[in-house]
Scaffold this motif. Structure first.
Motif, PDB file in Angstrom:
ATOM      1  N   VAL A  41      34.138  17.413  25.357  1.00 52.57           N
ATOM      2  CA  VAL A  41      35.146  17.033  26.352  1.00 52.57           C
ATOM      3  C   VAL A  41      36.318  18.021  26.363  1.00 52.57           C
ATOM      4  N   THR A  42      36.841  18.344  25.177  1.00 57.45           N
ATOM      5  CA  THR A  42      37.985  19.272  25.140  1.00 57.45           C
ATOM      6  C   THR A  42      37.565  20.660  25.610  1.00 57.45           C
ATOM      7  N   ALA A  94      37.418  20.595  29.316  1.00 55.20           N
ATOM      8  CA  ALA A  94      38.783  20.541  29.836  1.00 55.20           C
ATOM      9  C   ALA A  94      39.410  21.931  29.805  1.00 55.20           C
ATOM     10  N   GLY A 150      37.941  24.099  32.560  1.00 53.18           N
ATOM     11  CA  GLY A 150      38.472  23.708  33.859  1.00 53.18           C
ATOM     12  C   GLY A 150      39.880  24.240  34.065  1.00 53.18           C
ATOM     13  N   LEU A 151      40.724  24.098  33.037  1.00 51.17           N
ATOM     14  CA  LEU A 151      42.111  24.563  33.151  1.00 51.17           C
ATOM     15  C   LEU A 151      42.161  26.071  33.320  1.00 51.17           C
ATOM     16  N   VAL A 189      41.391  26.937  36.944  1.00 47.87           N
ATOM     17  CA  VAL A 189      42.498  26.677  37.871  1.00 47.87           C
ATOM     18  C   VAL A 189      43.627  27.671  37.636  1.00 47.87           C
ATOM     19  N   ASN A 190      43.906  27.948  36.360  1.00 48.92           N
ATOM     20  CA  ASN A 190      44.975  28.894  36.034  1.00 48.92           C
ATOM     21  C   ASN A 190      44.689  30.260  36.642  1.00 48.92           C
ATOM     22  N   ARG A 226      43.120  30.913  39.339  1.00 48.90           N
ATOM     23  CA  ARG A 226      43.353  30.894  40.786  1.00 48.90           C
ATOM     24  C   ARG A 226      44.842  30.848  41.118  1.00 48.90           C
ATOM     25  N   THR A 227      45.646  30.174  40.274  1.00 49.27           N
ATOM     26  CA  THR A 227      47.022  29.888  40.671  1.00 49.27           C
ATOM     27  C   THR A 227      48.069  30.790  40.026  1.00 49.27           C
ATOM     28  N   LEU A 255      49.862  33.303  42.275  1.00 52.14           N
ATOM     29  CA  LEU A 255      50.691  32.635  43.281  1.00 52.14           C
ATOM     30  C   LEU A 255      51.968  32.079  42.663  1.00 52.14           C
ATOM     31  N   ILE A 256      51.839  31.502  41.452  1.00 49.07           N
ATOM     32  CA  ILE A 256      53.001  30.917  40.799  1.00 49.07           C
ATOM     33  C   ILE A 256      54.029  31.998  40.481  1.00 49.07           C
TER      34      ILE A 256
END
Lengths: 212, 214
Positions: free
Chosen positions: A14-15, A18, A21-22, A25-26, A28-29, A32-33
Protein backbone atom coordinates in the motif's frame (compact mmCIF):
# COMPACT_ATOMS: atom_id res chain seq x y z
CA UNK A 1 0.28 -16.97 5.12
CA UNK A 2 0.76 -16.12 8.79
CA UNK A 3 -1.04 -12.98 9.95
CA UNK A 4 2.17 -11.06 10.73
CA UNK A 5 3.63 -11.60 7.28
CA UNK A 6 0.35 -10.63 5.68
CA UNK A 7 0.28 -7.38 7.65
CA UNK A 8 3.78 -6.50 6.56
CA UNK A 9 3.13 -7.33 2.92
CA UNK A 10 -0.09 -5.32 2.82
CA UNK A 11 1.49 -2.25 4.44
CA UNK A 12 4.54 -2.40 2.15
CA UNK A 13 2.44 -2.76 -0.99
CA UNK A 14 0.00 0.00 0.00
CA UNK A 15 2.71 2.52 0.94
CA UNK A 16 4.72 1.59 -2.16
CA UNK A 17 1.76 2.22 -4.44
CA UNK A 18 0.98 5.46 -2.62
CA UNK A 19 4.57 6.59 -3.20
CA UNK A 20 4.38 5.74 -6.89
CA UNK A 21 1.10 7.60 -7.28
CA UNK A 22 2.46 10.70 -5.55
CA UNK A 23 5.62 10.64 -7.65
CA UNK A 24 3.54 10.52 -10.82
CA UNK A 25 1.37 13.50 -9.78
CA UNK A 26 4.40 15.43 -8.58
CA UNK A 27 6.04 14.87 -11.96
CA UNK A 28 3.07 16.44 -13.71
CA UNK A 29 2.58 19.38 -11.35
CA UNK A 30 5.99 20.44 -10.01
CA UNK A 31 6.86 22.62 -13.03
CA UNK A 32 3.48 24.34 -12.93
CA UNK A 33 3.74 24.94 -9.19
CA UNK A 34 7.19 26.51 -9.55
CA UNK A 35 5.93 28.62 -12.44
CA UNK A 36 2.94 29.79 -10.38
CA UNK A 37 5.21 30.77 -7.50
CA UNK A 38 7.43 32.76 -9.85
CA UNK A 39 4.45 34.48 -11.48
CA UNK A 40 3.16 35.50 -8.06
CA UNK A 41 6.52 37.03 -7.13
CA UNK A 42 6.85 38.86 -10.44
CA UNK A 43 3.30 40.19 -10.18
CA UNK A 44 4.00 41.61 -6.71
CA UNK A 45 7.24 43.23 -7.89
CA UNK A 46 5.32 44.66 -10.81
CA UNK A 47 2.86 46.44 -8.56
CA UNK A 48 5.53 48.09 -6.42
CA UNK A 49 7.91 49.10 -9.21
CA UNK A 50 5.72 50.98 -11.69
CA UNK A 51 6.85 53.22 -14.54
CA UNK A 52 8.60 56.41 -13.47
CA UNK A 53 6.53 59.50 -12.77
CA UNK A 54 4.43 60.14 -9.72
CA UNK A 55 2.70 56.88 -8.99
CA UNK A 56 -0.76 56.60 -7.51
CA UNK A 57 -1.48 53.77 -5.09
CA UNK A 58 -4.99 53.42 -6.48
CA UNK A 59 -4.02 53.00 -10.12
CA UNK A 60 -2.10 50.31 -11.94
CA UNK A 61 0.80 51.20 -14.17
CA UNK A 62 2.95 49.19 -16.56
CA UNK A 63 6.12 47.95 -14.92
CA UNK A 64 9.12 50.22 -14.72
CA UNK A 65 11.76 47.60 -15.57
CA UNK A 66 12.71 45.37 -18.46
CA UNK A 67 14.75 42.69 -16.66
CA UNK A 68 13.64 39.81 -14.47
CA UNK A 69 13.94 41.24 -10.94
CA UNK A 70 13.21 37.91 -9.31
CA UNK A 71 16.54 36.69 -10.68
CA UNK A 72 18.43 39.87 -9.87
CA UNK A 73 18.42 39.93 -6.08
CA UNK A 74 20.82 40.97 -3.36
CA UNK A 75 20.64 40.06 0.31
CA UNK A 76 21.10 43.00 2.68
CA UNK A 77 20.60 42.72 6.45
CA UNK A 78 18.66 39.50 5.97
CA UNK A 79 16.25 41.14 3.56
CA UNK A 80 15.87 40.11 -0.06
CA UNK A 81 16.11 43.08 -2.41
CA UNK A 82 14.82 42.70 -5.97
CA UNK A 83 16.43 45.04 -8.49
CA UNK A 84 14.45 46.42 -11.40
CA UNK A 85 16.59 47.60 -14.30
CA UNK A 86 16.17 49.49 -17.53
CA UNK A 87 19.00 48.31 -19.73
CA UNK A 88 21.81 47.96 -17.20
CA UNK A 89 20.82 50.85 -14.92
CA UNK A 90 19.04 50.02 -11.66
CA UNK A 91 15.83 52.07 -11.73
CA UNK A 92 14.06 50.75 -8.69
CA UNK A 93 14.36 48.33 -5.78
CA UNK A 94 11.73 46.15 -4.17
CA UNK A 95 12.70 45.30 -0.60
CA UNK A 96 11.08 42.33 1.07
CA UNK A 97 10.97 43.71 4.61
CA UNK A 98 9.49 42.41 7.83
CA UNK A 99 7.18 44.72 9.77
CA UNK A 100 7.93 43.97 13.43
CA UNK A 101 5.40 44.06 16.25
CA UNK A 102 2.29 43.74 14.11
CA UNK A 103 -1.01 43.03 15.83
CA UNK A 104 -0.48 39.32 15.22
CA UNK A 105 3.20 38.43 14.94
CA UNK A 106 4.99 40.11 12.06
CA UNK A 107 4.07 40.96 8.51
CA UNK A 108 6.05 40.61 5.30
CA UNK A 109 5.86 43.63 3.04
CA UNK A 110 7.30 44.29 -0.40
CA UNK A 111 8.37 47.93 -0.51
CA UNK A 112 9.19 49.52 -3.87
CA UNK A 113 11.53 52.52 -3.96
CA UNK A 114 12.75 54.57 -6.91
CA UNK A 115 16.52 54.36 -7.09
CA UNK A 116 17.15 57.99 -8.06
CA UNK A 117 15.47 59.70 -5.09
CA UNK A 118 14.12 56.92 -2.90
CA UNK A 119 10.52 57.82 -3.61
CA UNK A 120 8.12 55.12 -2.42
CA UNK A 121 6.56 53.68 -5.56
CA UNK A 122 4.41 50.97 -4.08
CA UNK A 123 3.58 48.73 -1.12
CA UNK A 124 2.40 45.17 -1.32
CA UNK A 125 1.69 43.18 1.84
CA UNK A 126 2.74 39.61 1.09
CA UNK A 127 2.00 37.87 4.36
CA UNK A 128 0.14 38.96 7.48
CA UNK A 129 -2.26 37.77 10.14
CA UNK A 130 -3.97 41.05 10.99
CA UNK A 131 -7.64 41.35 11.96
CA UNK A 132 -9.94 41.22 8.94
CA UNK A 133 -11.80 44.48 8.50
CA UNK A 134 -9.51 46.46 10.81
CA UNK A 135 -5.83 45.72 10.21
CA UNK A 136 -6.46 44.51 6.68
CA UNK A 137 -7.33 48.11 5.81
CA UNK A 138 -3.58 48.53 5.32
CA UNK A 139 -3.85 46.76 1.96
CA UNK A 140 -6.30 49.39 0.67
CA UNK A 141 -4.92 51.97 -1.71
CA UNK A 142 -6.69 54.82 0.08
CA UNK A 143 -4.49 54.19 3.10
CA UNK A 144 -1.32 53.58 1.10
CA UNK A 145 -1.89 56.82 -0.80
CA UNK A 146 -0.43 58.75 2.17
CA UNK A 147 2.91 57.02 1.59
CA UNK A 148 3.20 56.24 -2.08
CA UNK A 149 4.78 59.12 -3.97
CA UNK A 150 6.78 60.48 -1.04
CA UNK A 151 10.56 60.47 -0.63
CA UNK A 152 12.22 59.41 2.64
CA UNK A 153 12.75 63.06 3.60
CA UNK A 154 9.43 64.21 2.15
CA UNK A 155 7.44 63.60 5.31
CA UNK A 156 7.65 62.28 8.85
CA UNK A 157 7.22 58.51 8.45
CA UNK A 158 5.46 57.80 11.73
CA UNK A 159 1.78 57.61 12.55
CA UNK A 160 -0.05 60.78 13.58
CA UNK A 161 -0.54 59.37 17.08
CA UNK A 162 3.27 59.40 17.49
CA UNK A 163 3.54 62.85 15.96
CA UNK A 164 4.09 61.82 12.35
CA UNK A 165 2.42 62.56 9.03
CA UNK A 166 0.64 59.25 8.41
CA UNK A 167 -2.96 58.97 9.60
CA UNK A 168 -3.14 55.57 11.25
CA UNK A 169 -5.98 53.22 10.41
CA UNK A 170 -8.69 53.76 12.98
CA UNK A 171 -8.72 50.78 15.31
CA UNK A 172 -5.48 49.46 13.91
CA UNK A 173 -2.69 51.76 15.05
CA UNK A 174 -0.43 48.83 15.83
CA UNK A 175 -0.85 47.48 12.33
CA UNK A 176 -0.11 50.89 10.83
CA UNK A 177 3.06 51.21 12.94
CA UNK A 178 4.25 47.78 11.85
CA UNK A 179 3.73 48.59 8.19
CA UNK A 180 5.71 51.80 8.61
CA UNK A 181 8.41 49.80 10.36
CA UNK A 182 8.84 47.73 7.19
CA UNK A 183 8.82 50.84 4.98
CA UNK A 184 11.45 52.56 7.12
CA UNK A 185 13.70 49.50 6.97
CA UNK A 186 13.56 49.60 3.19
CA UNK A 187 14.35 53.32 3.18
CA UNK A 188 17.36 52.72 5.43
CA UNK A 189 18.72 50.20 2.96
CA UNK A 190 18.24 52.65 0.11
CA UNK A 191 20.05 55.38 2.07
CA UNK A 192 23.00 53.44 3.40
CA UNK A 193 23.62 50.59 0.99
CA UNK A 194 23.65 52.41 -2.32
CA UNK A 195 26.89 50.84 -3.56
CA UNK A 196 25.77 47.32 -2.92
CA UNK A 197 22.38 47.95 -4.47
CA UNK A 198 23.98 49.22 -7.64
CA UNK A 199 26.92 46.91 -8.06
CA UNK A 200 26.69 43.78 -5.89
CA UNK A 201 26.41 40.62 -7.98
CA UNK A 202 23.03 38.91 -8.01
CA UNK A 203 22.41 36.02 -5.63
CA UNK A 204 22.83 32.63 -7.21
CA UNK A 205 19.81 30.48 -7.89
CA UNK A 206 18.85 28.45 -4.83
CA UNK A 207 20.75 30.76 -2.48
CA UNK A 208 18.61 31.78 0.49
CA UNK A 209 18.60 35.13 2.22
CA UNK A 210 18.50 34.41 5.93
CA UNK A 211 16.52 36.30 8.50
CA UNK A 212 13.32 36.10 6.44
CA UNK B 1 -28.69 -1.40 8.57
CA UNK B 2 -27.45 0.86 5.83
CA UNK B 3 -27.30 -1.91 3.24
CA UNK B 4 -31.10 -2.10 3.29
CA UNK B 5 -31.26 1.30 1.63
CA UNK B 6 -31.96 1.58 -2.07
CA UNK B 7 -29.09 2.80 -4.23
CA UNK B 8 -30.60 6.28 -4.55
CA UNK B 9 -31.19 6.27 -0.81
CA UNK B 10 -27.49 5.64 -0.35
CA UNK B 11 -26.75 8.94 -2.12
CA UNK B 12 -29.66 10.97 -0.75
CA UNK B 13 -28.99 10.21 2.91
CA UNK B 14 -25.86 12.37 2.81
CA UNK B 15 -27.89 15.42 1.75
CA UNK B 16 -30.10 15.72 4.78
CA UNK B 17 -30.72 12.72 7.04
CA UNK B 18 -27.03 11.95 7.57
CA UNK B 19 -25.61 15.29 6.44
CA UNK B 20 -22.01 15.26 7.71
CA UNK B 21 -22.11 18.84 8.99
CA UNK B 22 -25.70 19.36 10.06
CA UNK B 23 -26.53 15.94 11.49
CA UNK B 24 -23.32 14.03 12.18
CA UNK B 25 -21.45 17.20 13.22
CA UNK B 26 -18.25 15.90 11.68
CA UNK B 27 -15.46 17.92 10.10
CA UNK B 28 -16.19 21.01 12.20
CA UNK B 29 -12.66 22.37 11.91
CA UNK B 30 -12.67 23.09 8.15
CA UNK B 31 -16.38 23.93 8.35
CA UNK B 32 -15.81 26.79 10.75
CA UNK B 33 -12.40 27.91 9.58
CA UNK B 34 -12.58 28.29 5.81
CA UNK B 35 -16.14 29.42 5.22
CA UNK B 36 -15.40 33.14 5.16
CA UNK B 37 -16.58 33.21 1.54
CA UNK B 38 -18.94 31.11 -0.54
CA UNK B 39 -16.17 30.13 -2.97
CA UNK B 40 -13.93 28.88 -0.17
CA UNK B 41 -16.85 26.78 1.05
CA UNK B 42 -17.42 25.23 -2.36
CA UNK B 43 -13.70 24.67 -2.87
CA UNK B 44 -13.22 23.02 0.50
CA UNK B 45 -16.28 20.84 -0.08
CA UNK B 46 -15.11 19.65 -3.47
CA UNK B 47 -11.50 19.08 -2.37
CA UNK B 48 -12.74 17.00 0.55
CA UNK B 49 -15.14 15.24 -1.81
CA UNK B 50 -12.32 14.22 -4.14
CA UNK B 51 -10.40 12.72 -1.23
CA UNK B 52 -13.52 11.01 0.12
CA UNK B 53 -14.39 9.51 -3.25
CA UNK B 54 -10.87 8.22 -3.76
CA UNK B 55 -10.45 6.82 -0.26
CA UNK B 56 -13.93 5.25 -0.11
CA UNK B 57 -13.41 3.51 -3.46
CA UNK B 58 -9.95 2.25 -2.63
CA UNK B 59 -10.78 1.16 0.90
CA UNK B 60 -13.92 -0.67 -0.23
CA UNK B 61 -11.91 -2.54 -2.85
CA UNK B 62 -9.11 -3.36 -0.40
CA UNK B 63 -11.36 -4.47 2.45
CA UNK B 64 -10.90 -8.23 1.92
CA UNK B 65 -7.10 -7.99 1.64
CA UNK B 66 -6.30 -5.71 4.57
CA UNK B 67 -5.95 -7.51 7.93
CA UNK B 68 -8.12 -5.94 10.61
CA UNK B 69 -5.19 -5.09 12.85
CA UNK B 70 -3.53 -2.78 10.31
CA UNK B 71 -6.66 -1.33 8.75
CA UNK B 72 -6.32 2.11 10.35
CA UNK B 73 -2.70 2.66 9.19
CA UNK B 74 -3.72 1.56 5.70
CA UNK B 75 -6.67 3.99 5.70
CA UNK B 76 -4.42 6.81 6.85
CA UNK B 77 -1.87 6.10 4.10
CA UNK B 78 -4.60 6.01 1.46
CA UNK B 79 -6.23 9.22 2.73
CA UNK B 80 -2.92 11.07 3.11
CA UNK B 81 -2.00 10.14 -0.46
CA UNK B 82 -5.20 11.56 -1.89
CA UNK B 83 -4.88 14.71 0.20
CA UNK B 84 -1.34 15.31 -1.05
CA UNK B 85 -2.55 14.82 -4.61
CA UNK B 86 -5.32 17.38 -4.09
CA UNK B 87 -2.85 19.81 -2.54
CA UNK B 88 -0.49 19.56 -5.51
CA UNK B 89 -3.31 19.83 -8.06
CA UNK B 90 -4.77 22.92 -6.36
CA UNK B 91 -1.37 24.62 -6.20
CA UNK B 92 -0.81 23.89 -9.89
CA UNK B 93 -4.22 24.67 -11.36
CA UNK B 94 -6.25 26.72 -8.86
CA UNK B 95 -3.72 28.94 -7.14
CA UNK B 96 -6.20 31.45 -5.68
CA UNK B 97 -8.29 28.73 -4.09
CA UNK B 98 -5.20 27.04 -2.73
CA UNK B 99 -4.11 30.32 -1.14
CA UNK B 100 -7.58 30.93 0.23
CA UNK B 101 -7.80 27.52 1.90
CA UNK B 102 -4.17 27.59 3.00
CA UNK B 103 -3.26 25.12 5.70
CA UNK B 104 -6.71 23.55 5.65
CA UNK B 105 -6.00 21.58 2.49
CA UNK B 106 -3.28 19.41 4.09
CA UNK B 107 -5.52 19.21 7.16
CA UNK B 108 -8.17 17.31 5.18
CA UNK B 109 -6.10 14.29 6.29
CA UNK B 110 -7.53 14.58 9.77
CA UNK B 111 -11.07 15.41 8.70
CA UNK B 112 -13.26 12.96 10.64
CA UNK B 113 -15.72 12.63 7.79
CA UNK B 114 -13.19 10.79 5.66
CA UNK B 115 -11.82 8.39 8.25
CA UNK B 116 -15.36 8.03 9.63
CA UNK B 117 -16.81 6.99 6.30
CA UNK B 118 -13.87 4.65 5.67
CA UNK B 119 -14.31 2.87 8.98
CA UNK B 120 -18.10 3.00 9.28
CA UNK B 121 -19.09 2.47 5.67
CA UNK B 122 -16.51 1.66 3.00
CA UNK B 123 -14.90 -1.15 5.00
CA UNK B 124 -18.25 -2.95 5.25
CA UNK B 125 -19.93 -2.25 1.93
CA UNK B 126 -19.42 -2.89 -1.79
CA UNK B 127 -17.34 -0.56 -3.94
CA UNK B 128 -20.39 0.72 -5.77
CA UNK B 129 -22.28 1.57 -2.60
CA UNK B 130 -19.18 3.24 -1.17
CA UNK B 131 -18.92 5.46 -4.23
CA UNK B 132 -22.59 6.43 -3.88
CA UNK B 133 -22.07 7.10 -0.18
CA UNK B 134 -19.06 9.32 -0.94
CA UNK B 135 -21.02 11.25 -3.58
CA UNK B 136 -23.90 11.87 -1.20
CA UNK B 137 -21.62 12.93 1.64
CA UNK B 138 -19.71 15.25 -0.69
CA UNK B 139 -22.87 16.96 -1.86
CA UNK B 140 -24.12 17.29 1.70
CA UNK B 141 -20.81 18.65 2.98
CA UNK B 142 -20.33 21.05 0.07
CA UNK B 143 -23.89 22.32 0.32
CA UNK B 144 -23.59 22.98 4.04
CA UNK B 145 -20.26 24.76 3.59
CA UNK B 146 -21.60 26.77 0.67
CA UNK B 147 -24.64 27.97 2.60
CA UNK B 148 -22.51 28.80 5.64
CA UNK B 149 -19.93 30.62 3.50
CA UNK B 150 -22.59 32.48 1.52
CA UNK B 151 -24.41 33.75 4.63
CA UNK B 152 -21.13 34.87 6.22
CA UNK B 153 -19.82 36.54 3.07
CA UNK B 154 -23.05 38.38 2.25
CA UNK B 155 -23.50 39.62 5.81
CA UNK B 156 -19.83 40.32 6.42
CA UNK B 157 -18.73 41.81 3.14
CA UNK B 158 -21.87 42.28 1.05
CA UNK B 159 -20.52 40.13 -1.77
CA UNK B 160 -21.03 36.59 -3.03
CA UNK B 161 -18.03 34.97 -4.72
CA UNK B 162 -18.72 31.85 -6.74
CA UNK B 163 -15.48 31.47 -8.68
CA UNK B 164 -12.07 33.08 -8.78
CA UNK B 165 -9.05 32.28 -10.93
CA UNK B 166 -6.54 34.85 -12.08
CA UNK B 167 -8.54 37.61 -13.80
CA UNK B 168 -11.72 35.59 -14.11
CA UNK B 169 -14.08 35.81 -11.21
CA UNK B 170 -17.77 35.36 -10.67
CA UNK B 171 -18.62 37.74 -7.89
CA UNK B 172 -21.85 39.50 -7.07
CA UNK B 173 -21.94 42.76 -5.20
CA UNK B 174 -25.27 42.08 -3.57
CA UNK B 175 -25.50 44.89 -1.04
CA UNK B 176 -23.83 47.69 -2.99
CA UNK B 177 -20.34 49.11 -2.61
CA UNK B 178 -21.28 51.34 0.33
CA UNK B 179 -22.09 48.37 2.53
CA UNK B 180 -19.66 48.34 5.43
CA UNK B 181 -20.20 44.75 6.50
CA UNK B 182 -20.83 43.08 9.81
CA UNK B 183 -17.25 42.39 10.76
CA UNK B 184 -17.98 39.63 13.23
CA UNK B 185 -19.48 37.46 10.49
CA UNK B 186 -16.11 37.15 8.75
CA UNK B 187 -14.33 36.47 12.04
CA UNK B 188 -14.46 33.05 13.76
CA UNK B 189 -17.43 33.92 16.04
CA UNK B 190 -19.51 34.53 12.91
CA UNK B 191 -18.88 30.94 11.86
CA UNK B 192 -20.10 29.58 15.20
CA UNK B 193 -23.15 31.83 15.19
CA UNK B 194 -24.18 31.02 11.64
CA UNK B 195 -23.64 27.30 12.14
CA UNK B 196 -25.76 27.39 15.30
CA UNK B 197 -28.62 29.04 13.41
CA UNK B 198 -28.28 26.53 10.59
CA UNK B 199 -28.42 23.61 13.03
CA UNK B 200 -31.46 25.07 14.76
CA UNK B 201 -33.21 25.60 11.44
CA UNK B 202 -32.36 22.06 10.33
CA UNK B 203 -33.74 20.58 13.55
CA UNK B 204 -36.90 22.67 13.36
CA UNK B 205 -37.57 21.56 9.80
CA UNK B 206 -36.91 17.91 10.65
CA UNK B 207 -39.28 18.04 13.62
CA UNK B 208 -42.02 19.63 11.57
CA UNK B 209 -41.63 16.98 8.88
CA UNK B 210 -41.82 14.20 11.45
CA UNK B 211 -44.98 15.64 12.98
CA UNK B 212 -46.60 15.76 9.57
CA UNK B 213 -45.76 12.16 8.76
CA UNK B 214 -47.19 10.99 12.07
Amino acid sequence: MPETVKMIVVMVVVTGLAGLGLAAVNDRTSDLIAQNARQTTLKSINTVLPETGKPDACKTFPSGFDNAPDQDTVCIDGMTVFRGRRGSEVTGIAVQAIGEKAYAGTMTVLVGLRMSDGMLTGIKVLKHAETPGLGTGMTKCEFQRQMVGFTPDGQNWTVAKDGGDIDQLSGATITSRSLLNAVTKAQTIWKSERDRLLSAPAMKEGEVCHGQ
Amino acid sequence: MASKLTLTGEVIKGFWKENPVLTLLLGMCPTLAVTSSAYNGIGMGLATGFVLLGSNTLIASLKSVVPRSVRIPVYVVVIATFVTIVDMLLKAYLLELSQGLGLFVPLIVVNCIILGRAEAFASKNTIFRSVLDALGMTVGFTLALFVLGAIREVAGAGTLTLFQMGETEIKFNLLGSNYIGILVMILPPGAFLTLAFMLAAKNAITQRLEKKSN
